[in-house]
Design a protein around this motif. Sequence first.
Motif, PDB file in Angstrom:
ATOM      1  N   ALA A   1       3.442   9.145  -2.500  1.00  0.00           N
ATOM      2  CA  ALA A   1       3.118   7.809  -3.076  1.00  0.00           C
ATOM      3  C   ALA A   1       3.867   7.318  -4.143  1.00  0.00           C
ATOM      4  O   ALA A   1       3.556   5.670  -4.123  1.00  0.00           O
ATOM      5  CB  ALA A   1       1.391   7.900  -3.169  1.00  0.00           C
TER       6      ALA A   1
ATOM      7  N   ALA B   1       1.876   7.247   2.581  1.00  0.00           N
ATOM      8  CA  ALA B   1       0.998   7.631   1.876  1.00  0.00           C
ATOM      9  C   ALA B   1       0.648   6.176   0.605  1.00  0.00           C
ATOM     10  O   ALA B   1       1.999   5.731   0.582  1.00  0.00           O
ATOM     11  CB  ALA B   1       0.974   8.836   0.330  1.00  0.00           C
ATOM     12  N   LYS B   2      -0.542   6.225  -0.033  1.00  0.00           N
ATOM     13  CA  LYS B   2      -1.497   4.858  -0.547  1.00  0.00           C
ATOM     14  C   LYS B   2      -0.899   5.408  -1.607  1.00  0.00           C
ATOM     15  O   LYS B   2      -1.424   6.496  -1.865  1.00  0.00           O
ATOM     16  CB  LYS B   2      -2.213   4.361   0.827  1.00  0.00           C
ATOM     17  CG  LYS B   2      -2.214   4.015   1.724  1.00  0.00           C
ATOM     18  CD  LYS B   2      -2.793   2.984   2.405  1.00  0.00           C
ATOM     19  CE  LYS B   2      -2.458   2.439   3.636  1.00  0.00           C
ATOM     20  NZ  LYS B   2      -2.166   3.200   4.789  1.00  0.00           N
TER      21      LYS B   2
ATOM     22  N   LYS C   1      -3.736   4.772  -3.436  1.00  0.00           N
ATOM     23  CA  LYS C   1      -4.670   4.727  -3.725  1.00  0.00           C
ATOM     24  C   LYS C   1      -5.395   6.289  -3.443  1.00  0.00           C
ATOM     25  O   LYS C   1      -6.329   7.195  -4.091  1.00  0.00           O
ATOM     26  CB  LYS C   1      -5.439   4.038  -2.767  1.00  0.00           C
ATOM     27  CG  LYS C   1      -7.267   3.862  -2.884  1.00  0.00           C
ATOM     28  CD  LYS C   1      -7.831   3.397  -1.154  1.00  0.00           C
ATOM     29  CE  LYS C   1      -9.643   3.017  -1.897  1.00  0.00           C
ATOM     30  NZ  LYS C   1     -10.069   2.429  -0.490  1.00  0.00           N
ATOM     31  N   VAL C   2      -4.496   7.160  -2.671  1.00  0.00           N
ATOM     32  CA  VAL C   2      -4.971   8.305  -2.466  1.00  0.00           C
ATOM     33  C   VAL C   2      -5.091   9.495  -3.634  1.00  0.00           C
ATOM     34  O   VAL C   2      -6.042   9.870  -4.002  1.00  0.00           O
ATOM     35  CB  VAL C   2      -3.275   9.141  -1.069  1.00  0.00           C
ATOM     36  CG1 VAL C   2      -2.403   9.242  -2.753  1.00  0.00           C
ATOM     37  CG2 VAL C   2      -4.158  10.309  -0.829  1.00  0.00           C
TER      38      VAL C   2
ATOM     39  N   VAL D   1      -8.652   8.189  -5.322  1.00  0.00           N
ATOM     40  CA  VAL D   1      -9.453   9.761  -4.368  1.00  0.00           C
ATOM     41  C   VAL D   1      -9.542  10.301  -4.239  1.00  0.00           C
ATOM     42  O   VAL D   1     -10.656  11.527  -4.343  1.00  0.00           O
ATOM     43  CB  VAL D   1      -9.001   8.753  -2.967  1.00  0.00           C
ATOM     44  CG1 VAL D   1      -9.794  10.087  -1.612  1.00  0.00           C
ATOM     45  CG2 VAL D   1      -9.302   7.700  -2.431  1.00  0.00           C
ATOM     46  N   TYR D   2      -8.144  11.241  -4.785  1.00  0.00           N
ATOM     47  CA  TYR D   2      -7.977  12.568  -5.024  1.00  0.00           C
ATOM     48  C   TYR D   2      -9.220  12.928  -5.825  1.00  0.00           C
ATOM     49  O   TYR D   2      -9.691  13.742  -6.359  1.00  0.00           O
ATOM     50  CB  TYR D   2      -6.611  13.006  -4.859  1.00  0.00           C
ATOM     51  CG  TYR D   2      -6.945  14.394  -5.276  1.00  0.00           C
ATOM     52  CD1 TYR D   2      -7.711  15.484  -4.717  1.00  0.00           C
ATOM     53  CD2 TYR D   2      -6.208  14.509  -6.204  1.00  0.00           C
ATOM     54  CE1 TYR D   2      -7.061  17.072  -4.993  1.00  0.00           C
ATOM     55  CE2 TYR D   2      -6.074  16.169  -7.057  1.00  0.00           C
ATOM     56  CZ  TYR D   2      -6.458  17.764  -5.658  1.00  0.00           C
ATOM     57  OH  TYR D   2      -6.679  18.811  -6.363  1.00  0.00           O
TER      58      TYR D   2
ATOM     59  N   ASN E   1      -9.348  11.505   5.498  1.00  0.00           N
ATOM     60  CA  ASN E   1      -8.200  10.701   5.803  1.00  0.00           C
ATOM     61  C   ASN E   1      -8.178  11.457   7.353  1.00  0.00           C
ATOM     62  O   ASN E   1      -7.813   9.814   8.075  1.00  0.00           O
ATOM     63  CB  ASN E   1      -6.841  11.710   5.256  1.00  0.00           C
ATOM     64  CG  ASN E   1      -5.699  11.135   5.385  1.00  0.00           C
ATOM     65  OD1 ASN E   1      -5.639   9.641   5.145  1.00  0.00           O
ATOM     66  ND2 ASN E   1      -5.227  11.537   6.617  1.00  0.00           N
TER      67      ASN E   1
ATOM     68  N   GLN F   1      -5.428   2.713   7.941  1.00  0.00           N
ATOM     69  CA  GLN F   1      -6.843   3.075   6.993  1.00  0.00           C
ATOM     70  C   GLN F   1      -6.073   3.815   6.452  1.00  0.00           C
ATOM     71  O   GLN F   1      -6.669   4.625   4.840  1.00  0.00           O
ATOM     72  CB  GLN F   1      -8.557   3.066   6.779  1.00  0.00           C
ATOM     73  CG  GLN F   1      -8.850   1.346   7.594  1.00  0.00           C
ATOM     74  CD  GLN F   1      -8.697   1.064   8.889  1.00  0.00           C
ATOM     75  OE1 GLN F   1      -8.999   1.567   9.544  1.00  0.00           O
ATOM     76  NE2 GLN F   1      -8.067  -0.346   8.776  1.00  0.00           N
ATOM     77  N   LYS F   2      -5.968   5.060   7.156  1.00  0.00           N
ATOM     78  CA  LYS F   2      -5.395   5.998   6.502  1.00  0.00           C
ATOM     79  C   LYS F   2      -4.599   6.589   5.266  1.00  0.00           C
ATOM     80  O   LYS F   2      -3.604   5.436   4.908  1.00  0.00           O
ATOM     81  CB  LYS F   2      -4.767   7.301   7.724  1.00  0.00           C
ATOM     82  CG  LYS F   2      -5.485   7.759   8.977  1.00  0.00           C
ATOM     83  CD  LYS F   2      -4.608   8.708   9.217  1.00  0.00           C
ATOM     84  CE  LYS F   2      -5.199   9.595  10.594  1.00  0.00           C
ATOM     85  NZ  LYS F   2      -6.475  10.304  10.560  1.00  0.00           N
ATOM     86  N   LEU F   3      -5.139   7.453   4.449  1.00  0.00           N
ATOM     87  CA  LEU F   3      -4.624   7.940   2.884  1.00  0.00           C
ATOM     88  C   LEU F   3      -3.010   7.703   2.360  1.00  0.00           C
ATOM     89  O   LEU F   3      -2.129   8.165   2.257  1.00  0.00           O
ATOM     90  CB  LEU F   3      -5.681   8.091   1.665  1.00  0.00           C
ATOM     91  CG  LEU F   3      -6.371   7.539   1.573  1.00  0.00           C
ATOM     92  CD1 LEU F   3      -7.532   8.663   0.742  1.00  0.00           C
ATOM     93  CD2 LEU F   3      -7.092   6.427   0.880  1.00  0.00           C
TER      94      LEU F   3
END
Length: 293
Positions: free
Chosen positions: A218, A241-242, A244-245, A248-249, A278, A285-287
């Motif tokens: 990402a 992969a965004k 933002k992941v 979130v992780y 996910n 919207q998927k990460l």
Amino acid sequence: MHLERAIIELNGLPKGSIVYKTIKGKKQPYLQWREDGKTKSRYIKADEMEMIVYQIDQRKRLLKLYYDEIERLTQKPYGFLSSADDGYDVGYYDEQELISKKDEKNIYSVDRLIVNSKLYYDKFMRLPLSATVKDRIVKEAGRLLERVDGTNNEGMIALDKRTGDLIVDNLEREKYENHTSFSDEEYQKIIEANTDIIVIHNHPSGSRPSARDIITYAMADIVVLSVVVGHNGDVYAIFDAKKKVEEVYHSLLKEQKKRFYDNDMAVSFAINALYEINSRLGKKQKLFDVRRL
């Protein structure tokens, strides 16, 4: 592959799956299976977890190979060449084996039966790339696996996405267990190449891409495809992969650390939660987009 050989190996591996039971407020791992119509389980000690995970995965792989062999014998979808030294048939994509035969095996040994098969080659053919680039990825994956075979080490290779040409790898320098990365000097070569790149690295356990793999993808705009090859013959690809992941992780990991004293267990549950979240998101919207080839 001889069916008799597969049956013998299958009988020596544990059945069932790993489940977690809450004991005194803490989740504990158990091996659970069905026997004579009853559900049975046993506690998995910390020092045997890695071996149990490996054996369960190995059983799944052998079962797939078993049924693939049944299909081959009944339908014969394509020609096979005989591999006399191993005593089974292997569908080579050419006459060059990716992995050589070793005298000793351990839990980190590359599964030569799968990696030297047409089935393995065909996994890479699913990538949306030119035939030349896909063929180069297969060969570089084989070169990497040959280097790390029988060890818990990881290595990394960068290829030109357009031509498949090698840009740089870290296979000649000191190896590290359970992780790998490019040095500043190696990364500079990637920058100087001024092109989109494909990254290949290995997972000795055969596990899917880690949170670190996804986050690294990402954050590196220059990487357009990340391929993860397992010693067990599994191949995963990260297509998107965004950024933002990462946030979130780390939020998930923070929560899991409140539940587990063991950091490795917290990491395991956090990445599982990330994949689960996910999977429930819509396509837009998927990460991240990780696929098992």
